[in-house]
Design an enzyme around this catalytic site. Structure first.
Site, short mmCIF file in Angstrom:
data_model
loop_
_atom_site.label_atom_id
_atom_site.label_comp_id
_atom_site.label_asym_id
_atom_site.label_seq_id
_atom_site.Cartn_x
_atom_site.Cartn_y
_atom_site.Cartn_z
N LYS A 76 1.29 -1.02 0.01
CA LYS A 76 0.25 -0.11 -0.32
C LYS A 76 0.62 1.33 -0.15
CE LYS A 76 -3.33 1.33 2.57
NZ LYS A 76 -4.91 1.83 3.59
N SER A 153 -9.72 1.49 2.55
CA SER A 153 -8.55 2.25 1.53
C SER A 153 -7.24 1.38 1.55
CB SER A 153 -8.02 3.15 3.13
OG SER A 153 -7.47 2.52 3.84
N SER A 177 -9.64 -1.29 7.28
CA SER A 177 -9.08 -1.59 6.04
C SER A 177 -8.30 -2.20 5.02
CB SER A 177 -8.25 -0.25 5.39
OG SER A 177 -9.07 1.24 5.13
#
Ligand code: GLN
Length: 485
Positions: A76, A153, A177
């Protein structure tokens, strides 16, 4: 079977038997990124040259005997990696592209274990969101239906794994997330106990809630990654000095006598009926495998979302203060004054969700409101934590839905932040309690959208959670289904 579709466990066997090389495996994933990223927008920075160099070295030096030797992955875009752009998908770092001079602890551990970073995955700006729609690079599309979000996310991480762009991906879970995008994309994701994995070098959103963890194709793969990334880090004072077990050892398929609780507060009006059915079916399967099922109560669950959306913005308002454009990131020309400088840097650099949270957090922390909001929320946090502690006296595992809805249509919550926050309703209680929780594929809607089963355990019970998830996964094998891309 195309090389990029295999699991970490399968890849390690192949690499060690010399049935494929680390270079071939990395190239197979790079091909997937090149073919699919224009459609999905899962990856925002790539690192192919260095990845292939690393793969070559692993092939040449017998590095495939390392715990993750030759396994390509995505991180990420909040994991700092020396020499690779890391922007939290925010214009405040994208402008003048921030390139960290150091590695996050997790990056370092993975590199030492032979894993190969292919690049950075898309995320909501500074991980604030449930859909990856707040990214400055634009939304990530769901590989199962490109008109829908991949979740957030860590949407780029989950879509990347679902589309075989990496064998696994790193995500962060502050309020769901890792679990929510895993559920939306038919991946398996673990939010570990707070303090089990290091946050050093990972851009913070809310420091008392943030955890980092893996998104994979199977539970066994989660165990393999956890073996490498878990454990005390002197650079993160919130990590705990507990021995790291071999997480693969517990994957016995045996859940006989395991006590599983179903919290009645998680089966409420508004829960999508197909999700409700799939969770009940999943629990019935665990029962057939020998677990006992009881209904339990987590009485303060209804307050979890409100509590989270006070505490999280408070910590956000403090963590975002460091982005001032002076040492790195976005800057402006010819400011009229210092105030003008800060005002312009931050209003040009941050997107609207980040600004909303900075304002809410600053308000809730200010004198006069602190007692009414922040202190009150901390008290409710304790009550929520106590609910879980009480429940775990009677049950080993709590099973529940991950989300109230399957992956939703892109743009549907554009003008309604509260509706977006309510997507997190089943994901934030665990965060208050700091407990491990994971999402495992548990079927599909009639229209073919993936669904997730959430399994939670008491603090430090990752092994139990993984054992339960693995037994269920092996009995159902939903993970084997791939999106038609
Ligand atoms: N959707 C939640 C939020 O917007 C959780 C985000 C996260 O876990 N990073 O805060």
């Amino acid at each position: 079977m195309p090389l990029a579709t295999i699991t970490i466990a399968q890849a390690l066997r192949k690499l060690r038997m010399k049935e494929c090389s680390a270079q071939e495996l990395a190239l197979a994933c790079i091909d997937r990124i090149e073919a699919m990223n224009p459609t999905l927008n899962a990856v925002v920075h790539t690192n192919f040259e260095r990845a292939l160099e690393q793969a070559k070295n692993i092939d040449a030096s017998g590095g495939t005997s390392l715990p993750l030797g030759g396994i390509p992955y995505l991180a990420k875009d909040v994991f700092c990696e020396a020499g690779v752009p890391t922007t939290a998908c925010s214009n405040i770092l994208r402008n003048k592209t921030y390139t960290p001079p150091f590695d996050s602890t997790t990056t370092k551990r993975l590199t030492a274990a032979g894993a190969i970073s292919l690049g950075k995955a898309n995320t909501d700006e500074f991980t604030m969101g449930s859909s990856t729609e707040t990214s400055c690079y634009g939304v990530t599309r769901n590989p199962w239906d490109v008109t829908r979000v991949a979740g957030g996310s860590s949407g780029g991480s989950a879509a990347g794994v679902a589309a075989d762009m990496g064998l696994f991906a790193l995500g962060t879970d502050t309020g769901g997330s890792i679990r929510e995008p895993s559920a939306f994309c038919n991946c398996t994701g673990l939010r570990p106990t707070y303090g089990r994995t290091s946050r050093f070098g990972v851009m913070s959103m809310a420091s008392s809630l943030d955890t980092i963890g893996p998104i994979c194709k199977t539970v066994e793969d989660i165990a393999l990654v956890m073996n490498v990334i878990a454990g005390k880090d002197p650079l993160d004072g919130t990590t705990v000095d507990k021995p790291v077990p071999d997480h693969t050892k517990v994957l016995t398929g045996n859940v006989k006598g395991m006590k599983i609780g179903l919290p009645k507060e998680y089966f409420i009006e508004g829960l999508n009926p197909e999700i409700e059915t799939s969770v009940h079916e999943a629990v019935a399967i665990l029962k057939d495998l020998g677990a006992t099922i009881t209904e339990i109560s987590l009485p303060h669950s209804a307050y979890a979302t409100a509590t989270y959306y006070v505490l999280c913005p408070c910590e956000v308002s403090s963590n975002m203060a460091r982005y001032d454009g002076i040492r790195f990131g976005h800057t402006v020309d010819k400011p009229a004054s210092l105030t003008d400088y800060y005002g312009r840097v931050r209003s040009e650099g941050f997107g609207s969700e980040v600004k909303r949270r900075i304002m809410i957090g600053t308000y809730a922390l200010s004198s006069g409101y602190y007692d009414a909001y922040y202190r009150q929320a901390q008290k409710v946090r304790t009550l929520i934590r106590q609910d879980f502690n009480t429940a775990f006296r009677d049950v080993d595992i709590i099973a529940a839905p991950v989300t109230p809805n399957p992956a939703f249509t892109i743009g549907i919550h554009d003008n309604d932040p509260i509706a977006m926050y309510l997507e997190d309703i089943f994901l934030v209680g665990q965060v208050m309690a700091g407990i491990p929780a994971m999402s495992v594929p548990c079927g599909f809607t009639k229209t073919g959208l993936p669904l997730g089963l959430q399994l939670m355990g008491a603090q430090w019970s990752e092994e139990l959670v993984l054992r339960c998830a693995h037994a269920y996964e092996q009995a159902t094998r939903f993970f084997e289904k791939k999106p038609a891309l």
